[in-house]
Design a protein around this motif. Structure first.
Motif, short mmCIF file in Angstrom:
data_model
loop_
_atom_site.label_atom_id
_atom_site.label_comp_id
_atom_site.label_asym_id
_atom_site.label_seq_id
_atom_site.Cartn_x
_atom_site.Cartn_y
_atom_site.Cartn_z
N THR A 22 0.84 -1.44 0.14
CA THR A 22 0.00 -0.01 0.12
C THR A 22 0.82 1.38 -0.05
OG1 THR A 22 0.03 0.38 2.22
CG2 THR A 22 -1.74 -1.27 1.38
N ARG A 23 0.15 2.28 -0.43
CA ARG A 23 1.10 3.75 -0.43
C ARG A 23 1.44 3.99 1.21
NH1 ARG A 23 -2.31 6.56 -5.43
NH2 ARG A 23 -1.20 5.40 -6.92
N GLU A 26 2.39 -0.60 3.58
CA GLU A 26 2.06 -1.78 4.16
C GLU A 26 2.44 -2.94 3.27
OE1 GLU A 26 -1.22 -1.20 7.59
OE2 GLU A 26 -1.71 -0.68 5.55
N GLN A 71 -1.84 -1.04 -12.07
CA GLN A 71 -0.67 -1.23 -10.72
C GLN A 71 0.20 -2.07 -10.72
OE1 GLN A 71 -4.41 -1.68 -10.62
NE2 GLN A 71 -4.93 0.50 -10.13
N LEU A 107 -0.98 -0.35 -4.35
CA LEU A 107 -2.47 -0.04 -3.87
C LEU A 107 -2.71 1.14 -3.07
CD1 LEU A 107 -3.61 -3.74 -2.85
CD2 LEU A 107 -3.99 -2.74 -5.12
N PRO A 108 -3.71 2.20 -3.37
CA PRO A 108 -3.89 3.09 -2.45
C PRO A 108 -4.14 3.02 -0.98
CG PRO A 108 -5.82 2.92 -3.98
CD PRO A 108 -4.85 1.68 -4.19
N GLY A 109 -4.51 1.58 -0.80
CA GLY A 109 -4.75 1.16 0.81
C GLY A 109 -5.15 -0.18 0.57
N ARG A 110 -5.45 -0.74 1.82
CA ARG A 110 -5.55 -2.15 2.25
C ARG A 110 -6.99 -2.43 1.30
NH1 ARG A 110 -5.07 -3.67 8.52
NH2 ARG A 110 -2.77 -3.08 8.73
N ARG A 111 -6.80 -3.78 0.81
CA ARG A 111 -7.97 -4.25 0.28
C ARG A 111 -8.29 -5.67 0.84
NH1 ARG A 111 -8.03 -2.60 -5.41
NH2 ARG A 111 -7.62 -0.06 -5.26
N TRP A 125 -1.49 -7.46 6.49
CA TRP A 125 -0.74 -6.48 6.09
C TRP A 125 0.15 -6.00 7.19
CZ3 TRP A 125 -1.37 -4.94 1.26
CH2 TRP A 125 -2.86 -5.19 0.74
#
Length: 157
Positions: A22-23, A26, A71, A107-111, A125
């Motif tokens: 993630t950005r 993580e 991505q 990724l911009p954040g956790r998915r 993560w």
């Protein structure tokens, strides 16, 4: 043209490793069902006729449910390592080494990760330090270190 259809009898001695991060810095690690306590990023062998990028996108989708698309970054790195004796029967006679190609998926954040229950039992993560402690293979740790060094200047953005 990518391989489609039935699974080949022998594995190619070429594989991919996809570090998902993630950005916020993580890293995604998943626990394999076999061997127990083996934590890793997305990995998998290339199918006949498949390019490393095609394999990276396929493995990412199969193991996490994520679509790599734009991505997915080719880190333009690879490592050669010996295939452990217990797994050599999966390869044609005489193949003792595997070439692993590295990719990353930002990724911009956790998915929410959709695991393939045949391969992985859970995921986490983790920040850089914890990811390096938990990743089982040396190539996985090297890929995470490499990616962290490349993205540290930009703060993982």
């Amino acid at each position: 043209m990518a391989h489609q259809g039935k699974k080949p009898k022998f594995k190619r001695p070429a594989s991919v490793l996809v570090v998902v991060f993630t950005r916020a810095g993580e890293f995604l690690l998943m626990q394999r069902t076999r061997p127990a306590d083996f934590w890793q990023s997305v990995t998998g062998s290339l199918h006949p006729g498949e390019s490393p990028r095609q394999a990276a996108m396929r493995e990412l989708r199969e193991e996490t449910g994520l679509l790599g698309g734009a991505q997915l970054m080719d880190l333009r790195q690879s490592r050669l390592f010996p295939i452990i004796r217990a797994w050599r029967s999966r390869y044609r006679d005489g193949h003792c080494f595997n070439r692993e190609y590295w990719f990353a998926c930002a990724l911009p954040g956790r998915r929410l990760i959709r695991l393939n229950a045949l391969e992985h039992s859970r995921y986490r993560w983790l920040d850089l330090t914890k990811a390096l402690e938990l990743a089982t293979s040396w190539t996985n740790r090297d890929a995470i270190r490499f990616l962290a060094s490349r993205t540290a200047a930009s703060g993982f953005a």
